[in-house]
Design a protein around this motif. Structure first.
Motif, PDB file in Angstrom:
ATOM      1  N   VAL A  95       0.828  -1.204   0.000  1.00  0.00           N
ATOM      2  CA  VAL A  95       0.000   0.000   0.000  1.00  0.00           C
ATOM      3  C   VAL A  95       0.863   1.255   0.000  1.00  0.00           C
ATOM      4  CG1 VAL A  95      -1.668   1.331   1.348  1.00  0.00           C
ATOM      5  CG2 VAL A  95      -1.987  -1.130   1.046  1.00  0.00           C
ATOM      6  N   ASP A  96       1.876   1.310   0.852  1.00  0.00           N
ATOM      7  CA  ASP A  96       2.696   2.517   0.939  1.00  0.00           C
ATOM      8  C   ASP A  96       3.463   2.782  -0.347  1.00  0.00           C
ATOM      9  OD1 ASP A  96       1.830   3.076   3.548  1.00  0.00           O
ATOM     10  OD2 ASP A  96       3.323   1.715   4.387  1.00  0.00           O
ATOM     11  N   GLU A  97       3.984   1.724  -0.967  1.00  0.00           N
ATOM     12  CA  GLU A  97       4.684   1.875  -2.234  1.00  0.00           C
ATOM     13  C   GLU A  97       3.729   2.353  -3.332  1.00  0.00           C
ATOM     14  OE1 GLU A  97       6.958  -1.127   0.188  1.00  0.00           O
ATOM     15  OE2 GLU A  97       4.856  -0.705  -0.220  1.00  0.00           O
ATOM     16  N   THR A  98       2.511   1.847  -3.305  1.00  0.00           N
ATOM     17  CA  THR A  98       1.501   2.267  -4.281  1.00  0.00           C
ATOM     18  C   THR A  98       1.168   3.743  -4.103  1.00  0.00           C
ATOM     19  OG1 THR A  98       0.586   0.030  -4.350  1.00  0.00           O
ATOM     20  CG2 THR A  98      -0.849   1.816  -5.131  1.00  0.00           C
ATOM     21  N   LEU A  99       0.980   4.166  -2.857  1.00  0.00           N
ATOM     22  CA  LEU A  99       0.702   5.580  -2.593  1.00  0.00           C
ATOM     23  C   LEU A  99       1.853   6.465  -3.062  1.00  0.00           C
ATOM     24  CD1 LEU A  99      -0.947   5.420   0.931  1.00  0.00           C
ATOM     25  CD2 LEU A  99      -2.020   6.188  -1.179  1.00  0.00           C
ATOM     26  N   ASP A 100       3.087   6.052  -2.756  1.00  0.00           N
ATOM     27  CA  ASP A 100       4.257   6.820  -3.199  1.00  0.00           C
ATOM     28  C   ASP A 100       4.269   6.969  -4.712  1.00  0.00           C
ATOM     29  OD1 ASP A 100       5.105   7.079  -0.579  1.00  0.00           O
ATOM     30  OD2 ASP A 100       6.648   5.512  -0.724  1.00  0.00           O
ATOM     31  N   ASP A 101       3.988   5.878  -5.419  1.00  0.00           N
ATOM     32  CA  ASP A 101       3.988   5.899  -6.878  1.00  0.00           C
ATOM     33  C   ASP A 101       2.892   6.828  -7.410  1.00  0.00           C
ATOM     34  OD1 ASP A 101       4.953   4.803  -9.472  1.00  0.00           O
ATOM     35  OD2 ASP A 101       2.885   4.054  -9.570  1.00  0.00           O
ATOM     36  N   ILE A 102       1.720   6.762  -6.814  1.00  0.00           N
ATOM     37  CA  ILE A 102       0.611   7.621  -7.240  1.00  0.00           C
ATOM     38  C   ILE A 102       0.968   9.089  -7.037  1.00  0.00           C
ATOM     39  CG2 ILE A 102      -1.750   8.356  -6.676  1.00  0.00           C
ATOM     40  CD1 ILE A 102      -2.319   5.314  -6.138  1.00  0.00           C
ATOM     41  N   PHE A 103       1.504   9.416  -5.851  1.00  0.00           N
ATOM     42  CA  PHE A 103       1.846  10.816  -5.589  1.00  0.00           C
ATOM     43  C   PHE A 103       2.991  11.301  -6.473  1.00  0.00           C
ATOM     44  CE2 PHE A 103      -0.341  10.117  -1.406  1.00  0.00           C
ATOM     45  CZ  PHE A 103      -1.382  10.993  -1.663  1.00  0.00           C
ATOM     46  N   ARG A 104       3.965  10.444  -6.767  1.00  0.00           N
ATOM     47  CA  ARG A 104       5.033  10.829  -7.700  1.00  0.00           C
ATOM     48  C   ARG A 104       4.439  11.115  -9.079  1.00  0.00           C
ATOM     49  NH1 ARG A 104       8.035   6.882  -5.171  1.00  0.00           N
ATOM     50  NH2 ARG A 104       7.518   5.348  -6.767  1.00  0.00           N
ATOM     51  N   GLY A 105       3.513  10.260  -9.493  1.00  0.00           N
ATOM     52  CA  GLY A 105       2.851  10.474 -10.784  1.00  0.00           C
ATOM     53  C   GLY A 105       2.059  11.748 -10.829  1.00  0.00           C
TER      54      GLY A 105
END
Length: 111
Positions: A95-105
């Motif tokens: 979940v945390d990695e997914t959130l990081d990726d979304i916010f970077r995008g």
């Protein structure tokens, strides 16, 4: 059998080490839960059924026998089991990695 007081001590230590990223849990369909293995034993974390969605922790010996079990029979154990379950699910589902990726995008304007 492992005493309830010993299982509570295991739970506290496991929660601390899991939160610190020092234990690697993996989803294990065969046990309908999450598993962390040691050299001659393992712990299984399971969520109850829809009628009882509470988490439980089970200690397994080297032969695959359940030798200890902890359910949320008091508020302290319930809180710790819930917190452990939340951490383990978040880590296993990344979940945390997914959130990081979304916010970077989003910051980079990607879509």
């Amino acid at each position: 059998m492992i005493k309830t007081s010993e299982m509570k001590k295991i739970l506290s230590t496991v929660l601390e080490r899991t939160a610190a990223g020092r234990l690697e849990w993996r989803e294990a369909a065969a046990v309908s839960g999450y598993l962390v293995s040691f050299s001659h034993s393992a712990l299984i974390l399971r969520r109850g059924t829809s009628g009882n969605p509470s988490w439980s922790l089970e200690a397994i010996n080297e032969f695959g026998d359940a030798v200890g079990h902890l359910t949320p029979h008091d508020s302290e154990s319930a809180g710790k089991l819930e917190k452990l379950g939340e951490i383990v699910e978040r880590k296993s589902q990344r979940v945390d990695e997914t959130l990081d990726d979304i916010f970077r995008g989003l910051e980079g304007g990607q879509n």
